[in-house]
Write a protein that holds these residues in place. Structure first.
Motif, PDB file in Angstrom:
ATOM      1  N   ALA A  85       0.849  -1.187   0.000  1.00  0.00           N
ATOM      2  CA  ALA A  85       0.000   0.000   0.000  1.00  0.00           C
ATOM      3  C   ALA A  85       0.883   1.234   0.000  1.00  0.00           C
ATOM      4  CB  ALA A  85      -0.901   0.007   1.230  1.00  0.00           C
ATOM      5  N   ILE A  86       0.384   2.270  -0.655  1.00  0.00           N
ATOM      6  CA  ILE A  86       1.129   3.535  -0.668  1.00  0.00           C
ATOM      7  C   ILE A  86       0.403   4.537   0.231  1.00  0.00           C
ATOM      8  CG2 ILE A  86      -0.039   4.192  -2.835  1.00  0.00           C
ATOM      9  CD1 ILE A  86       2.314   5.963  -3.509  1.00  0.00           C
ATOM     10  N   PHE A  87       1.168   5.441   0.787  1.00  0.00           N
ATOM     11  CA  PHE A  87       0.686   6.536   1.640  1.00  0.00           C
ATOM     12  C   PHE A  87       0.140   6.056   2.981  1.00  0.00           C
ATOM     13  CE2 PHE A  87      -0.377   8.751  -2.615  1.00  0.00           C
ATOM     14  CZ  PHE A  87       0.933   9.182  -2.739  1.00  0.00           C
ATOM     15  N   TYR A 115       6.148   5.029   0.467  1.00  0.00           N
ATOM     16  CA  TYR A 115       5.817   6.456   0.621  1.00  0.00           C
ATOM     17  C   TYR A 115       6.814   7.304  -0.170  1.00  0.00           C
ATOM     18  CZ  TYR A 115       3.219   9.974   3.306  1.00  0.00           C
ATOM     19  OH  TYR A 115       2.358  10.970   3.688  1.00  0.00           O
ATOM     20  N   ASP A 116       6.334   8.452  -0.622  1.00  0.00           N
ATOM     21  CA  ASP A 116       7.245   9.407  -1.270  1.00  0.00           C
ATOM     22  C   ASP A 116       7.975  10.223  -0.202  1.00  0.00           C
ATOM     23  OD1 ASP A 116       6.890   9.395  -4.286  1.00  0.00           O
ATOM     24  OD2 ASP A 116       4.805   9.463  -3.626  1.00  0.00           O
ATOM     25  N   VAL A 117       9.127   9.741   0.168  1.00  0.00           N
ATOM     26  CA  VAL A 117       9.956  10.493   1.120  1.00  0.00           C
ATOM     27  C   VAL A 117      11.103  11.051   0.286  1.00  0.00           C
ATOM     28  CG1 VAL A 117      11.367  10.321   3.217  1.00  0.00           C
ATOM     29  CG2 VAL A 117       9.296   8.932   2.977  1.00  0.00           C
ATOM     30  N   ASP A 292       5.398   3.397 -12.225  1.00  0.00           N
ATOM     31  CA  ASP A 292       4.986   4.678 -11.662  1.00  0.00           C
ATOM     32  C   ASP A 292       3.451   4.697 -11.635  1.00  0.00           C
ATOM     33  OD1 ASP A 292       4.904   7.190 -10.590  1.00  0.00           O
ATOM     34  OD2 ASP A 292       6.305   8.088 -12.006  1.00  0.00           O
ATOM     35  N   TRP A 293       2.927   5.661 -10.971  1.00  0.00           N
ATOM     36  CA  TRP A 293       1.494   5.793 -10.641  1.00  0.00           C
ATOM     37  C   TRP A 293       0.565   5.529 -11.846  1.00  0.00           C
ATOM     38  CZ3 TRP A 293      -0.719   6.954  -5.933  1.00  0.00           C
ATOM     39  CH2 TRP A 293      -2.036   7.394  -5.932  1.00  0.00           C
ATOM     40  N   GLY A 294      -0.131   4.408 -11.779  1.00  0.00           N
ATOM     41  CA  GLY A 294      -1.175   4.130 -12.763  1.00  0.00           C
ATOM     42  C   GLY A 294      -0.719   3.946 -14.200  1.00  0.00           C
ATOM     43  N   GLU A 323       2.410  -3.245 -10.040  1.00  0.00           N
ATOM     44  CA  GLU A 323       1.848  -2.009 -10.580  1.00  0.00           C
ATOM     45  C   GLU A 323       1.391  -1.131  -9.428  1.00  0.00           C
ATOM     46  OE1 GLU A 323      -1.860  -2.403 -12.765  1.00  0.00           O
ATOM     47  OE2 GLU A 323      -2.194  -4.374 -11.902  1.00  0.00           O
ATOM     48  N   MET A 324       1.592   0.152  -9.598  1.00  0.00           N
ATOM     49  CA  MET A 324       1.219   1.101  -8.557  1.00  0.00           C
ATOM     50  C   MET A 324      -0.110   1.748  -8.904  1.00  0.00           C
ATOM     51  SD  MET A 324       2.936   4.735  -7.449  1.00  0.00           S
ATOM     52  CE  MET A 324       4.619   4.244  -7.536  1.00  0.00           C
ATOM     53  N   TYR A 325      -1.019   1.729  -7.945  1.00  0.00           N
ATOM     54  CA  TYR A 325      -2.303   2.404  -8.018  1.00  0.00           C
ATOM     55  C   TYR A 325      -3.343   1.677  -8.871  1.00  0.00           C
ATOM     56  CZ  TYR A 325      -5.886   5.921  -8.755  1.00  0.00           C
ATOM     57  OH  TYR A 325      -7.079   6.564  -8.842  1.00  0.00           O
ATOM     58  N   ARG A 430       6.152  20.225  -2.984  1.00  0.00           N
ATOM     59  CA  ARG A 430       4.922  19.450  -2.753  1.00  0.00           C
ATOM     60  C   ARG A 430       5.237  18.025  -2.339  1.00  0.00           C
ATOM     61  NH1 ARG A 430       0.311  21.711  -6.360  1.00  0.00           N
ATOM     62  NH2 ARG A 430      -0.254  19.539  -6.636  1.00  0.00           N
ATOM     63  N   TRP A 431       6.479  17.607  -2.492  1.00  0.00           N
ATOM     64  CA  TRP A 431       6.886  16.297  -1.995  1.00  0.00           C
ATOM     65  C   TRP A 431       7.333  16.399  -0.537  1.00  0.00           C
ATOM     66  CZ3 TRP A 431       4.868  12.720  -4.550  1.00  0.00           C
ATOM     67  CH2 TRP A 431       4.955  12.591  -5.931  1.00  0.00           C
ATOM     68  N   GLY A 432       7.023  17.484   0.091  1.00  0.00           N
ATOM     69  CA  GLY A 432       7.461  17.670   1.478  1.00  0.00           C
ATOM     70  C   GLY A 432       6.762  16.731   2.444  1.00  0.00           C
ATOM     71  N   GLY A 495       8.053  21.126  -9.628  1.00  0.00           N
ATOM     72  CA  GLY A 495       7.659  19.765  -9.262  1.00  0.00           C
ATOM     73  C   GLY A 495       6.869  19.098 -10.369  1.00  0.00           C
ATOM     74  N   GLU A 496       6.236  17.988 -10.025  1.00  0.00           N
ATOM     75  CA  GLU A 496       5.525  17.217 -11.050  1.00  0.00           C
ATOM     76  C   GLU A 496       4.382  18.037 -11.638  1.00  0.00           C
ATOM     77  OE1 GLU A 496       4.264  13.316  -9.891  1.00  0.00           O
ATOM     78  OE2 GLU A 496       3.444  12.889 -11.882  1.00  0.00           O
ATOM     79  N   GLY A 497       4.257  17.974 -12.952  1.00  0.00           N
ATOM     80  CA  GLY A 497       3.165  18.674 -13.621  1.00  0.00           C
ATOM     81  C   GLY A 497       3.362  20.182 -13.641  1.00  0.00           C
TER      82      GLY A 497
HETATM   83  C1  BGC Z   1       5.444  10.253  -9.532  1.00  0.00           C
HETATM   84  C2  BGC Z   1       6.393   9.401  -8.720  1.00  0.00           C
HETATM   85  C3  BGC Z   1       5.819   9.132  -7.363  1.00  0.00           C
HETATM   86  C4  BGC Z   1       4.456   8.499  -7.513  1.00  0.00           C
HETATM   87  C5  BGC Z   1       3.786   8.137  -6.203  1.00  0.00           C
HETATM   88  C6  BGC Z   1       4.032   9.740  -9.509  1.00  0.00           C
HETATM   89  O1  BGC Z   1       3.142  10.638 -10.067  1.00  0.00           O
HETATM   90  O2  BGC Z   1       5.910  10.335 -10.859  1.00  0.00           O
HETATM   91  O3  BGC Z   1       7.642  10.034  -8.628  1.00  0.00           O
HETATM   92  O4  BGC Z   1       6.687   8.325  -6.615  1.00  0.00           O
HETATM   93  O5  BGC Z   1       3.619   9.406  -8.199  1.00  0.00           O
HETATM   94  O6  BGC Z   1       3.371   9.233  -5.505  1.00  0.00           O
END
Ligand code: BGC
Length: 742
Positions: A85-87, A115-117, A292-294, A323-325, A430-432, A495-497
Motif C-alpha cells: 500500500a502507498i501513503f 511512501y514518497d519520502v 509509476d502511478w497508474g 503495478e502502482m495504483y 509538494r513532496w514535502g 515539481g511534477e506537472g
Molecule cells: C510520480 C512518482 C511518485 C508516484 C507516487 C508519480 O506521479 O511520478 O515520482 O513516486 O507518483 O506518488
C-alpha cells in the motif's frame, strides 16, 4: 522454544530466523493461487485497505462499491491481499492494517508500505537539486538516514527515492527532484542516498528500502514538457543518463520504479529491453520493479495497447513486477494465463522478485518494520533532526553574486526583507511529505533571532492572484541601508506537472523588484525556487544574489546563518542557470561539434543573439572571500592506474572561505565524440584569510572509461585535466597520456 520477535506478539505470526530460512520463497509461491500471486503484484492506496478492514459496515460497503467503480475489483479479498500500500499514514495505521492483512492472508505474506519520502519525512530538508549543490555526499547521506529514521518508525518500509533522472532542461518542473546535470556527481550522491536509507543491513533499526526512479531517462522530456516523449541516442543514454541508476543499484537499492516515458519508442513500464535485458541482465538487479502511478493503464494512450488486457500483458511480459495504483494484473491476469498470452512462470518470477525483497528486508520477521508510536513522538522533528536540517540547508545555498562584498550582512545595519518569501513557511516542495508550514522557520524568524535591525514586508503574493502593496514595500525599503528581496517560484510552480515555458519571475514579483530598485539602494536577491530561473535582467541590477532553493523546515534559520556570515556559503550549482530559456536544454558537458563557436565567425556553432554559455554554469558559486589556485602537480600513475592531482589553494580575501576544487577531464580524441569537459573529482578546503593549503584529488583509470556498445572501457591517448572553480573556469591545466596496455 520458538523465539518470537517483538512484533510477533501483536499478531502471533511466527518469525524466528530459522523459520524465515525455512520459508523458502519458492515454496510459498507454490502454495499461492494464481489470484493471490496477481494480488501480490498490486500496490493500492492505503485508504482502500483501511476501509476494507474497517469495523464500520458503511465504510466496508463504500469500499466494495469503490473497488468496483475505480478498480473493477469484485472481491475485496483482492484488496486485502495486495502486495503493498502507498501513503500509509503513521505507525498506528500501519500496524493496524498489517495486522488485519495478516489475519486475512492465508499465506502470511506481509504487505509493503511505501511512501514518497523525497527530501525528508517530518523534518524537511532542502530539495534534492539543492542537496546536489553541496557537492558532497555527506549531507545527502545524513538527510537520508534521518528520513529513514522518521519514516520507518511511522511504519514505512520503502521510500520512493532517490530520483536519479539526470536533468538539463530547467523548463521541466521535476528538475527539483534530481541532483542535477552531471553523471559523476549524481552517481556519487545516488550511492549516498542508498547508504543513508538502507544502512549497512536491514536488521539494523530504522532502515528503509530505497526505490530508485524513474527508470529510465524521464529527466529528458522533449522541450521540457512534463510526461513528454524522451528521444536520446543510446550513446547519450548510456553515457549520461544511465550512470546514476547503475551506481545506486551497485550500492544495493532494492527496488526500481519504471518511468512514465518511452525509450526508443517503447514505454518504460512495458520495455523488456530496458527492464529485462539491461536492468536484470547487464546490471544484475535482483530486487523488484514497480510501475509509476497508474502507468500500466496508460499504454493505450501511448498507443502500444488496444485494451486493458493488452496493457497488463505487455507489462508482465516486459518485466514489470508490481503495478502502482492500478489493478490490471489482478483483473486481467487470470484471463491472460488462461489464454496462454502470459505464462505463469512470468507471474512467478515477478512474485519472486517482490517476496525476495520482503524476505531480505526482514518483513517476515518484522512485518511492522520499525513502526512505533512512542518513537514517532521522539524522533519526528526532534531537535537533533532540526539542527541537521539547518546545517545541511546552509551547505546548499549558492552565492551567485557579491559585488563589493555586500554580503555578509552586519547585525548592526538596518536591512529590509521584502517579498513573498520574507515571512512564509512555504519553504519546501509538494513532496514535502509530512512537513508543515507552521513548523517551518521563516526568514523573518531566522533573522529576528539574530538582530533587531531588520524589518519585514511581504508586499505581494507569489503570483498575480493578489495585488502588489507598493506603498508598504517602499516604506520598508526607505527605512533600510540594504534591501534583501525575497523572491522566486513557490512549490506550486515547480515539481511534477509544473513545466514552464517562461522562467522569469512572475510579473507581480518583477514589478516589486522595479519598485524597490527605483529607490537606488543596495539590493540582494534572495532567490527561492525549485529550478534554475531566468534572472539575467535582475542579476544585472542587484549587488548580491544568494540562491537558497526550497530549503526545508529550517530554511529561515539557515538563510539567516549564511546572510549574516555565521556560516560560510559553500554551495556550487548542480545545474546551470540558463542565460535565457531559449538555451534549454543546456549543460556544460556537451560535445565540441564540427565548428566550435568563434567570435566574428557566423558559421560556427552559436546563437546570433545570446552567448552559448549559461548565465551561471554548473559548478559555479562564490564564497565571502576570493581564492587563488596554484602549483598543480600530478603524481606518476600508481600501480592501480590512478593519478593524484594536487593543487594549492590560497584564501586571498578578508573572510574565511570554503572552496570546492573541481577536477574536469577531456578525452582529446576518441573513437566517438567526447564531452568538452567531464567532472571526475572534487575536493573541499576551508581557509582563513591569507591561509593556503593543498587539495588532492585522485583520478582512477576506470573513470576514463566510456560506453562502447560492446563494453565500457577507456581508450588510450591524451587527456586534458582542468582543475577549476566551476565548469567554465579555465583553471589550471595539465595533460596526461593513457598508455596502451600490452
Ligand atoms: C510520480 C512518482 C511518485 C508516484 C507516487 C508519480 O506521479 O511520478 O515520482 O513516486 O507518483 O506518488
Amino acid at each position: 522454544m520458538r523465539k518470537k520477535c517483538a512484533n510477533t506478539e501483536k499478531t502471533g505470526v511466527l518469525c524466528s530466523r530459522k523459520r524465515r530460512l525455512e520459508m523458502d520463497i519458492r515454496q510459498i509461491i507454490e502454495k499461492m493461487t494464481l489470484r493471490e500471486k496477481l494480488a501480490q503484484m498490486v500496490l493500492l492506496v492505503q485508504c482502500y485497505q483501511e476501509d476494507v478492514f474497517s469495523d464500520d459496515p458503511g465504510k466496508r460497503e463504500f469500499m466494495r462499491e469503490a473497488s468496483k467503480k475505480y478498480f473493477d475489483i469484485d472481491d475485496p479479498q483482492d484488496v486485502m491481499n495486495t502486495g503493498g500500500a502507498i501513503f500509509v499514514d503513521g505507525a498506528e495505521k500501519a500496524v493496524e492494517i498489517q495486522k488485519k492483512h495478516l489475519e486475512h492472508d492465508r499465506n502470511g505474506i506481509p504487505m509493503f508500505f511505501m511512501y514518497d519520502v523525497i527530501h525528508g519525512y517530518r523534518t524537511i530538508f532542502p530539495i534534492p537539486l539543492a542537496l546536489g549543490c553541496a557537492f558532497d555526499p555527506e549531507p545527502v547521506e545524513t538527510m537520508s538516514r534521518i528520513s529513514a529514521k522518521e519514516a520507518s518508525v511511522s511504519g514505512i518500509h520503502i521510500v520512493y527515492s532517490p530520483m536519479l533522472d539526470l536533468v538539463r532542461d530547467a523548463r521541466w518542473g521535476r528538475v527539483m527532484e534530481s541532483t542535477g546535470e552531471d553523471p559523476w556527481l549524481n552517481s556519487l550522491l545516488a550511492r549516498a542516498f542508498v547508504r543513508g536509507y538502507q544502512g549497512r543491513s536491514f536488521d539494523r533499526p530504522y532502515t528503509v528500502g530505497a526505490c530508485i526512479k524513474h527508470f529510465a531517462g524521464y529527466g529528458a522530456p522533449v522541450a521540457g514538457r512534463e510526461y513528454n516523449t524522451v528521444e536520446l541516442s543510446e550513446y547519450s543514454f548510456m553515457e549520461f543518463y544511465m550512470k546514476a541508476y547503475a551506481a545506486a543499484l551497485d550500492e544495493g537499492a532494492v527496488a526500481v520504479m519504471s518511468a512514465f516515458n518511452a525509450v526508443e519508442g517503447v514505454p518504460c513500464s512495458v520495455n523488456g529491453k530496458l527492464l529485462k535485458d539491461y536492468l536484470r541482465g547487464e546490471l544484475g538487479f535482483d530486487g523488484f520493479v514497480i510501475s509509476d502511478w497508474g502507468t500500466v493503464g496508460e499504454q493505450i494512450n501511448h498507443g502500444v495497447a488496444s485494451d486493458e488486457t493488452e496493457e497488463a500483458e505487455l507489462a508482465i511480459k516486459g518485466g514489470l513486477d508490481m503495478e502502482m495504483y492500478s489493478s490490471l494484473f489482478v483483473r486481467k491476469g487470470e484471463q491472460l494465463v488462461a489464454e496462454g498470452r502470459v505464462s505463469e512462470n512470468d507471474i512467478d518470477a515477478a512474485v519472486y522478485h517482490i517476496l525476495s525483497v520482503k524476505e531480505k528486508m526482514g518483513l517476515f520477521e518484522r512485518p511492522f518494520g520499525w513502526a512505533d508510536q512512542a518513537l514517532e513522538k521522539r524522533f519526528h522533528l526532534c531537535a537533533e533532526h532540526r539542527n541537521e536540517a539547518r546545517r545541511i540547508a546552509a551547505k546548499t545555498f549558492v552565492l551567485l553574486k557579491n559585488e563589493n562584498g555586500i554580503l555578509p550582512l552586519s547585525k548592526e545595519e538596518k536591512v529590509a526583507f521584502i517579498g513573498p518569501y520574507a515571512d512564509t513557511g512555504r519553504l519546501f516542495s509538494r513532496w514535502g511529505s509530512k512537513g508543515r508550514t507552521d513548523e517551518t522557520a521563516t526568514v523573518k524568524q531566522g533573522v529576528s533571532a539574530k538582530t533587531r535591525n531588520a524589518i519585514f514586508c511581504n508586499a505581494c503574493d507569489f503570483t498575480e492572484a493578489g495585488s502588489l502593496d507598493s506603498g508598504a514595500a517602499v516604506s520598508a525599503a526607505e527605512q533600510a541601508d540594504k534591501i534583501v528581496l525575497c523572491l522566486g517560484e513557490n512549490e506550486d510552480m515547480c515539481g511534477e506537472g509544473a513545466s514552464r515555458a517562461f522562467l522569469e519571475l512572475p510579473k507581480i514579483q518583477a514589478d516589486l523588484f522595479e519598485t524597490v530598485r527605483s529607490l537606488g539602494k543596495p539590493i540582494i536577491l534572495l532567490l527561492f525556487g525549485g529550478r534554475p530561473q531566468e534572472i539575467r535582467r535582475i542579476s544585472e541590477s542587484v549587488d548580491g544574489i544568494l540562491c537558497v532553493w526550497l530549503p526545508g523546515t529550517e530554511g529561515g534559520n539557515a538563510v539567516a546563518d549564511v546572510l549574516y556570515g555565521d556560516v560560510l556559503p559553500e554551495g556550487r550549482l548542480s545545474m546551470s542557470f540558463p542565460y535565457t530559456v531559449g538555451q534549454c536544454p543546456v549543460s556544460y558537458n556537451c560535445f565540441n561539434t564540427n565548428r566550435p563557436a568563434k567570435d566574428n565567425d557566423r558559421c560556427t556553432s552559436k546563437y546570433i543573439d545570446i552567448p552559448n554559455e549559461p548565465l551561471y554554469p554548473f559548478g559555479y558559486g562564490l564564497g565571502y572571500s576570493s581564492t587563488e589556485f596554484s602549483d598543480l602537480r600530478q603524481s606518476d600513475a600508481e600501480m592501480n592506474g590512478s593519478i593524484v592531482f594536487t593543487v594549492n589553494v590560497k584564501n586571498t580575501g578578508g573572510h574565511p572561505v570554503t572552496e570546492t576544487v573541481q577536477l574536469y577531464i577531456r578525452d582529446i580524441k576518441g573513437s566517438v565524440v567526447r564531452p568538452v569537459r567531464e567532472l571526475k573529482g572534487i575536493g573541499k578546503i576551508t581557509l582563513l584569510p591569507g591561509e593556503s593549503g593543498d587539495v588532492r584529488i585522485r583520478l582512477d583509470e576506470k573513470q576514463l572509461a566510456f560506453w562502447h556498445g560492446d563494453g565500457t572501457y577507456a581508450e588510450p591517448g591524451l587527456f586534458k585535466v582542468s582543475v577549476s572553480k566551476n565548469s567554465l573556469d579555465v583553471g589550471l591545466e595539465t595533460f596526461f597520456e593513457l598508455k596502451k596496455r600490452n
